[in-house]
Design a protein around this motif. Sequence first.
Motif, PDB file in Angstrom:
ATOM      1  N   PHE A  24       0.809  -1.215   0.000  1.00 38.11           N
ATOM      2  CA  PHE A  24       0.000   0.000   0.000  1.00 38.11           C
ATOM      3  C   PHE A  24       0.847   1.272   0.000  1.00 38.11           C
ATOM      4  CE2 PHE A  24      -2.403  -3.490   1.815  1.00 38.11           C
ATOM      5  CZ  PHE A  24      -3.508  -3.489   0.977  1.00 38.11           C
ATOM      6  N   LEU A  25       2.169   1.085   0.044  1.00 40.64           N
ATOM      7  CA  LEU A  25       3.083   2.210  -0.131  1.00 40.64           C
ATOM      8  C   LEU A  25       3.575   2.306  -1.571  1.00 40.64           C
ATOM      9  CD1 LEU A  25       5.297   1.857   3.094  1.00 40.64           C
ATOM     10  CD2 LEU A  25       3.437   3.496   2.696  1.00 40.64           C
ATOM     11  N   MET A  26       3.292   1.272  -2.353  1.00 40.85           N
ATOM     12  CA  MET A  26       3.763   1.228  -3.736  1.00 40.85           C
ATOM     13  C   MET A  26       3.171   2.375  -4.546  1.00 40.85           C
ATOM     14  SD  MET A  26       3.482  -2.862  -4.526  1.00 40.85           S
ATOM     15  CE  MET A  26       4.124  -2.699  -6.179  1.00 40.85           C
ATOM     16  N   ARG A  27       3.972   2.908  -5.436  1.00 41.28           N
ATOM     17  CA  ARG A  27       3.511   3.936  -6.366  1.00 41.28           C
ATOM     18  C   ARG A  27       3.479   3.325  -7.762  1.00 41.28           C
ATOM     19  NH1 ARG A  27       6.910   9.299  -4.361  1.00 41.28           N
ATOM     20  NH2 ARG A  27       6.071   9.342  -2.219  1.00 41.28           N
ATOM     21  N   GLY A  28       2.303   2.959  -8.177  1.00 39.95           N
ATOM     22  CA  GLY A  28       2.181   2.288  -9.470  1.00 39.95           C
ATOM     23  C   GLY A  28       2.634   0.851  -9.348  1.00 39.95           C
ATOM     24  N   GLY A  29       3.682   0.519 -10.041  1.00 46.30           N
ATOM     25  CA  GLY A  29       4.170  -0.861 -10.024  1.00 46.30           C
ATOM     26  C   GLY A  29       3.619  -1.630 -11.208  1.00 46.30           C
ATOM     27  N   LYS A  30       4.498  -2.303 -11.923  1.00 47.72           N
ATOM     28  CA  LYS A  30       4.066  -3.062 -13.096  1.00 47.72           C
ATOM     29  C   LYS A  30       3.339  -4.336 -12.669  1.00 47.72           C
ATOM     30  CE  LYS A  30       7.666  -1.415 -16.231  1.00 47.72           C
ATOM     31  NZ  LYS A  30       6.712  -0.729 -17.111  1.00 47.72           N
ATOM     32  N   PRO A  31       2.275  -4.693 -13.386  1.00 49.58           N
ATOM     33  CA  PRO A  31       1.571  -5.945 -13.071  1.00 49.58           C
ATOM     34  C   PRO A  31       2.529  -7.136 -13.091  1.00 49.58           C
ATOM     35  CG  PRO A  31       0.296  -4.636 -14.617  1.00 49.58           C
ATOM     36  CD  PRO A  31       1.647  -3.969 -14.503  1.00 49.58           C
ATOM     37  N   MET A  32       2.288  -8.091 -12.209  1.00 48.45           N
ATOM     38  CA  MET A  32       3.172  -9.250 -12.079  1.00 48.45           C
ATOM     39  C   MET A  32       2.631 -10.411 -12.901  1.00 48.45           C
ATOM     40  SD  MET A  32       4.278 -11.239  -8.563  1.00 48.45           S
ATOM     41  CE  MET A  32       4.903  -9.714  -7.854  1.00 48.45           C
ATOM     42  N   PRO A  33       3.492 -11.092 -13.650  1.00 48.73           N
ATOM     43  CA  PRO A  33       3.032 -12.287 -14.373  1.00 48.73           C
ATOM     44  C   PRO A  33       2.371 -13.280 -13.419  1.00 48.73           C
ATOM     45  CG  PRO A  33       5.224 -11.676 -15.108  1.00 48.73           C
ATOM     46  CD  PRO A  33       4.916 -10.804 -13.930  1.00 48.73           C
ATOM     47  N   LEU A  34       1.275 -13.881 -13.882  1.00 45.54           N
ATOM     48  CA  LEU A  34       0.544 -14.824 -13.036  1.00 45.54           C
ATOM     49  C   LEU A  34       1.433 -15.980 -12.602  1.00 45.54           C
ATOM     50  CD1 LEU A  34      -2.123 -15.771 -11.779  1.00 45.54           C
ATOM     51  CD2 LEU A  34      -2.662 -16.885 -13.966  1.00 45.54           C
ATOM     52  N   LEU A  70      13.745   3.660  -3.434  1.00 41.35           N
ATOM     53  CA  LEU A  70      13.252   3.263  -4.751  1.00 41.35           C
ATOM     54  C   LEU A  70      11.878   3.861  -5.047  1.00 41.35           C
ATOM     55  CD1 LEU A  70      14.301  -0.510  -4.780  1.00 41.35           C
ATOM     56  CD2 LEU A  70      15.346   1.361  -6.065  1.00 41.35           C
ATOM     57  N   ARG A  71      11.013   3.909  -4.028  1.00 42.21           N
ATOM     58  CA  ARG A  71       9.675   4.477  -4.237  1.00 42.21           C
ATOM     59  C   ARG A  71       9.727   5.952  -4.599  1.00 42.21           C
ATOM     60  NH1 ARG A  71       8.167   1.428   0.242  1.00 42.21           N
ATOM     61  NH2 ARG A  71       8.433   3.232   1.609  1.00 42.21           N
ATOM     62  N   ASN A  72      10.732   6.641  -4.081  1.00 40.58           N
ATOM     63  CA  ASN A  72      10.787   8.094  -4.246  1.00 40.58           C
ATOM     64  C   ASN A  72      11.735   8.542  -5.358  1.00 40.58           C
ATOM     65  OD1 ASN A  72       9.156   9.453  -1.880  1.00 40.58           O
ATOM     66  ND2 ASN A  72      10.178   7.667  -1.005  1.00 40.58           N
ATOM     67  N   LEU A  73      12.151   7.603  -6.215  1.00 39.89           N
ATOM     68  CA  LEU A  73      13.005   7.976  -7.333  1.00 39.89           C
ATOM     69  C   LEU A  73      12.268   8.893  -8.306  1.00 39.89           C
ATOM     70  CD1 LEU A  73      14.912   4.699  -8.284  1.00 39.89           C
ATOM     71  CD2 LEU A  73      15.862   6.783  -7.301  1.00 39.89           C
ATOM     72  N   ARG A  74      10.993   8.601  -8.526  1.00 37.05           N
ATOM     73  CA  ARG A  74      10.218   9.379  -9.488  1.00 37.05           C
ATOM     74  C   ARG A  74       9.375  10.437  -8.783  1.00 37.05           C
ATOM     75  NH1 ARG A  74       7.698   4.177 -12.664  1.00 37.05           N
ATOM     76  NH2 ARG A  74       9.611   3.432 -13.667  1.00 37.05           N
ATOM     77  N   ILE A 105      18.594   6.349 -11.658  1.00 38.44           N
ATOM     78  CA  ILE A 105      19.617   5.641 -10.884  1.00 38.44           C
ATOM     79  C   ILE A 105      19.367   5.885  -9.392  1.00 38.44           C
ATOM     80  CG2 ILE A 105      22.074   5.475 -10.379  1.00 38.44           C
ATOM     81  CD1 ILE A 105      22.621   6.439 -13.225  1.00 38.44           C
ATOM     82  N   PRO A 106      19.244   4.831  -8.598  1.00 35.51           N
ATOM     83  CA  PRO A 106      19.052   5.025  -7.148  1.00 35.51           C
ATOM     84  C   PRO A 106      20.281   5.666  -6.510  1.00 35.51           C
ATOM     85  CG  PRO A 106      18.484   2.787  -7.818  1.00 35.51           C
ATOM     86  CD  PRO A 106      19.192   3.416  -8.969  1.00 35.51           C
ATOM     87  N   ARG A 107      20.035   6.590  -5.601  1.00 28.81           N
ATOM     88  CA  ARG A 107      21.111   7.263  -4.876  1.00 28.81           C
ATOM     89  C   ARG A 107      20.792   7.235  -3.383  1.00 28.81           C
ATOM     90  NH1 ARG A 107      25.174   8.254  -8.721  1.00 28.81           N
ATOM     91  NH2 ARG A 107      24.226   9.080 -10.633  1.00 28.81           N
ATOM     92  N   GLY A 108      21.839   7.209  -2.582  1.00 31.45           N
ATOM     93  CA  GLY A 108      21.668   7.280  -1.138  1.00 31.45           C
ATOM     94  C   GLY A 108      21.663   5.920  -0.476  1.00 31.45           C
ATOM     95  N   GLY A 109      21.940   5.917   0.831  1.00 30.79           N
ATOM     96  CA  GLY A 109      21.962   4.664   1.581  1.00 30.79           C
ATOM     97  C   GLY A 109      22.989   3.698   1.013  1.00 30.79           C
ATOM     98  N   LEU A 110      22.686   2.414   1.078  1.00 28.39           N
ATOM     99  CA  LEU A 110      23.609   1.406   0.550  1.00 28.39           C
ATOM    100  C   LEU A 110      23.601   1.339  -0.971  1.00 28.39           C
ATOM    101  CD1 LEU A 110      23.417  -1.600   3.039  1.00 28.39           C
ATOM    102  CD2 LEU A 110      25.309  -0.049   2.623  1.00 28.39           C
TER     103      LEU A 110
END
Length: 265
Positions: free
Chosen positions: A110-120, A178-182, A191-196
């Motif tokens: 429920f924190l996801m922003r969008g997210g591509k549908p997952m193959p069944l 990752l959620r806040n990249l966009r 490109i992810p930045r910050g943390g590990l």
Amino acid sequence: MATATAVAEERLLAEERLLAALAYLQCAVGCAVLARNRETNLAYGRHAPPSFRVRVPARAAWVVQELPSLALPLYQYASESAPCLRSAPNCILLAMFLVHYVHRCLIYPFLMRGGKPMPLLACTMAIMFCTFNGYLQSRYLSHWAVYADDWVTDPRFLIGFGLWLTGMLINIHSDHILRNLRKPGDTGYKIPRGGLFEYVTAANYFGEIMEWCGYALASWSVQGAAFAFFTFCFLSGRAKEHHQWYLRKFEEYPKFRKILIPFLF
């Protein structure tokens, strides 16, 4: 009466052998997954090819696939026939397993922003794994694992708990990055930045592997070790695929970043 008792004891021994066999099976499957990852991975997200036409919305897929690993420990907690849960170490260890899946099933989706549908197919296999592993871990800790009352002061438990907590925090923080990249309205990849992420491509996977290695050490069990081993085998392949994708996608991607383990791999 003696016959009934003997039958009951035989059933208990059969389940004990079953739980051990399932742990070794999990290790064997992990080895197969690791070998398979050298050639191809189970596609999902941005790696899923168009041939996977039947898909499940991302949020619903995460909730459904993680649910067995949440429901089975809760059932054991509610059961009156779980003798080992009268022991504090068992309760804490099962709670460590449960906390992860509370987050994965009830918070993360429920924190996801969008997210591509997952193959069944990927969703179905995840459901099968979470059912298998949820039963293995919860049943072992609730019915078979025997710890001394002072196990929570043992260095193995303390170090394992510290690794578990640190790994979970790394995993949650990396997912947050990752959620806040966009920004609102953005659709491209960044490109992810910050943390590990400054050190590895798959910081979220590194956190999860650390989490379950800590759990395995704290539980000091074949079942816990099998889960940690399988997690490494499965996520290391995904991490490698992510790393290669970023290198192809971005010419400016940091070349010093490792795939999964800072400074090593």
